[in-house]
Design a protein around this motif. Structure first.
Motif, mmCIF file in Angstrom:
data_model
loop_
_atom_site.group_PDB
_atom_site.id
_atom_site.type_symbol
_atom_site.label_atom_id
_atom_site.label_comp_id
_atom_site.label_asym_id
_atom_site.label_seq_id
_atom_site.Cartn_x
_atom_site.Cartn_y
_atom_site.Cartn_z
ATOM 1 N N ARG A 260 0.898 -1.402 0.052
ATOM 2 C CA ARG A 260 0.073 0.073 0.258
ATOM 3 C C ARG A 260 1.051 1.304 0.058
ATOM 4 N NH1 ARG A 260 -4.688 2.457 0.869
ATOM 5 N NH2 ARG A 260 -6.051 0.827 0.522
ATOM 6 N N LEU A 261 1.852 1.403 0.774
ATOM 7 C CA LEU A 261 2.711 2.688 0.895
ATOM 8 C C LEU A 261 3.196 2.882 -0.322
ATOM 9 C CD1 LEU A 261 4.373 4.322 2.919
ATOM 10 C CD2 LEU A 261 6.154 2.862 2.771
ATOM 11 N N SER A 262 3.846 1.460 -1.048
ATOM 12 C CA SER A 262 4.456 1.622 -2.460
ATOM 13 C C SER A 262 3.491 2.270 -3.586
ATOM 14 C CB SER A 262 5.070 0.532 -3.046
ATOM 15 O OG SER A 262 5.840 -0.285 -2.276
ATOM 16 N N ALA A 263 2.177 2.045 -3.635
ATOM 17 C CA ALA A 263 1.132 2.386 -4.489
ATOM 18 C C ALA A 263 0.968 3.953 -4.061
ATOM 19 C CB ALA A 263 -0.098 1.554 -4.279
ATOM 20 N N GLU A 264 0.965 4.339 -2.788
ATOM 21 C CA GLU A 264 0.482 5.498 -2.312
ATOM 22 C C GLU A 264 1.712 6.447 -2.676
ATOM 23 O OE1 GLU A 264 -2.538 4.968 1.309
ATOM 24 O OE2 GLU A 264 -0.349 5.459 1.664
ATOM 25 N N VAL A 265 3.070 6.062 -2.356
ATOM 26 C CA VAL A 265 4.121 7.096 -2.724
ATOM 27 C C VAL A 265 4.291 7.193 -3.982
ATOM 28 C CG1 VAL A 265 6.884 7.170 -2.524
ATOM 29 C CG2 VAL A 265 5.278 6.451 -0.622
ATOM 30 N N LEU A 266 4.249 6.165 -4.827
ATOM 31 C CA LEU A 266 4.426 6.399 -6.447
ATOM 32 C C LEU A 266 3.290 7.248 -7.172
ATOM 33 C CD1 LEU A 266 5.515 2.814 -7.582
ATOM 34 C CD2 LEU A 266 6.711 4.757 -7.143
ATOM 35 N N LEU A 267 1.870 7.262 -6.355
ATOM 36 C CA LEU A 267 0.948 8.116 -6.864
ATOM 37 C C LEU A 267 1.211 9.409 -6.388
ATOM 38 C CD1 LEU A 267 -1.734 8.207 -8.413
ATOM 39 C CD2 LEU A 267 -2.967 7.604 -6.042
ATOM 40 N N PHE A 268 1.710 9.696 -5.071
ATOM 41 C CA PHE A 268 2.015 10.944 -4.594
ATOM 42 C C PHE A 268 3.159 11.635 -5.384
ATOM 43 C CE2 PHE A 268 1.316 9.356 -0.052
ATOM 44 C CZ PHE A 268 -0.204 9.308 -0.364
ATOM 45 N N HIS A 269 4.193 10.761 -5.767
ATOM 46 C CA HIS A 269 5.274 11.330 -6.738
ATOM 47 C C HIS A 269 4.632 11.711 -8.018
ATOM 48 C CE1 HIS A 269 9.660 11.179 -7.440
ATOM 49 N NE2 HIS A 269 9.264 10.476 -8.775
ATOM 50 N N VAL A 270 3.957 10.937 -8.843
ATOM 51 C CA VAL A 270 3.672 11.539 -10.044
ATOM 52 C C VAL A 270 2.450 12.693 -9.866
ATOM 53 C CG1 VAL A 270 4.020 9.472 -11.260
ATOM 54 C CG2 VAL A 270 1.663 9.745 -10.600
ATOM 55 N N ALA A 271 1.569 12.655 -9.132
ATOM 56 C CA ALA A 271 0.661 13.490 -8.844
ATOM 57 C C ALA A 271 0.896 14.955 -8.100
ATOM 58 C CB ALA A 271 -0.788 12.946 -8.276
#
Ligand SMILES: C[S@@+](CC[C@H](N)C(=O)[O-])C[C@H]1O[C@@H](n2cnc3c(N)ncnc32)[C@H](O)[C@@H]1O
Length: 300
Positions: free
Chosen positions: A28-39
């Protein structure tokens, strides 16, 4: 696509990869962090505005990053960042990802510096430096520069140097020092060979490579496949760099100077045996109770 849906899809892809055996922790952390990174947003924004639409470009970028994570690439190499000592370090595959355990090395160095050189913490420390008497520290095998930069920020009056055999790692370290406002002098060196053999340092600090080639099968696959082997391995038993570091440090430390090294979980006795002629030899455990740091003092 909405943020909420993108997160859901990203999570599903990472879970699927984990189910087929890819070593991915903190899905979950991975999916969130990558989303924060691109958005370019944070968790608060995600949960306050889950209906926000990603642009096509952001969505494609997110899918590409999720694919890399699903293939087992560490999150830190994908985002290019890792926190250490409450600071944001840039990391690339040329450097080891700084580990939280290594903060013990910074902490113990500061404990000894505070005890033996309290002036280095005082506001007047810069005045001492002008008299050519500043506290001098060197970080051997600096990698991302994590240790050297943390020490330089904590000890603004000290002179901090750092060496690494890898010029590519030193490029990353230089960039971190500049970004974080730390004054560190970087040099390419095989252990301390490029540093004059004169007793001018108060501290030699090192998190050297210490994994034995004999125990390579015990190293996590994700580490083996992604992190630089130069940063991990040191001969058959993992002591090849430490064996050289001990006498080379002795020659460059002032009388009463300290050597602090991070070690492997089973190496404390072997390392202590190499410290013949040193004083105040002690081993410090990490929070998990594992022997992690060896500190030793050159005779006064
Ligand atoms: C375990 S990593 C530590 C990196 C960083 N100090 C940290 O704690 O995150 C070891 C580092 O030592 C460097 N290294 C390996 N062999 C070396 C040698 N013979 N001389 C100098 N540096 C070396 C590697 O390039 C790597 O950056």
């Amino acid at each position: 696509m909405q943020l909420r849906q993108a997160l859901h899809d990203g999570l599903a892809r990472l879970e699927a990869a984990r189910l087929v055996g890819v070593d991915i922790d903190a899905v979950r952390l991975s999916a969130e962090v990558l989303l924060f990174h691109v958005a370019h947003c944070d968790r608060a924004h995600l949960y306050a505005h889950p209906e926000r639409e990603l642009t096509t470009d952001e969505h494609q970028q997110y899918e590409a990053l999720i694919a890399r994570r699903a293939a087992g690439e560490p999150l830190q190499y994908i985002t290019g960042h890792q926190e250490f000592w409450r600071m944001d370090f840039c990391v690339t595959p040329a450097v080891l990802i700084p580990r939280p355990e290594t903060e013990h090395l910074v902490e113990q160095t500061l404990v000894l510096a505070r005890k033996f050189h309290p002036e280095a913490f005082a506001d007047g420390a810069r005045g001492k430096k002008l008299q050519g008497d500043a506290l001098r520290l060197i970080d051997v095998g600096t990698g991302s520069g994590a240790i050297a930069v943390a020490l330089a920020c904590e000890l603004p009056g000290a002179e901090v140097a750092a060496v690494d055999l890898s010029p590519e790692a030193l490029d990353v370290a230089r960039q971190n020092a500049q970004r974080l406002g730390a004054r560190v002098q970087f040099t390419v060196s095989d252990v301390l060979e490029a540093v004059p053999e004169e007793p001018t340092f108060d501290f030699v600090v090192s998190n050297p490579p210490y994994v034995g080639l004999d125990e390579a099968d015990k190293v996590q696959q994700v580490v083996l496949q992604n992190e630089p082997h130069l940063a991990l391995f040191a001969g058959a038993e993992g002591l090849a760099v430490i064996r050289r570091l001990i006498p080379q440090s002795h020659a460059r430390l002032k009388p009463g100077g300290w050597l602090l090294m991070e070690i492997g979980w089973s190496q404390s006795e072997a390392v202590k045996a190499l410290l013949v002629g040193w004083h105040n030899i002690h081993v410090i455990n990490d929070l998990a109770g594992v022997p992690r740091i060896v500190a030793a003092r050159k005779t006064l």
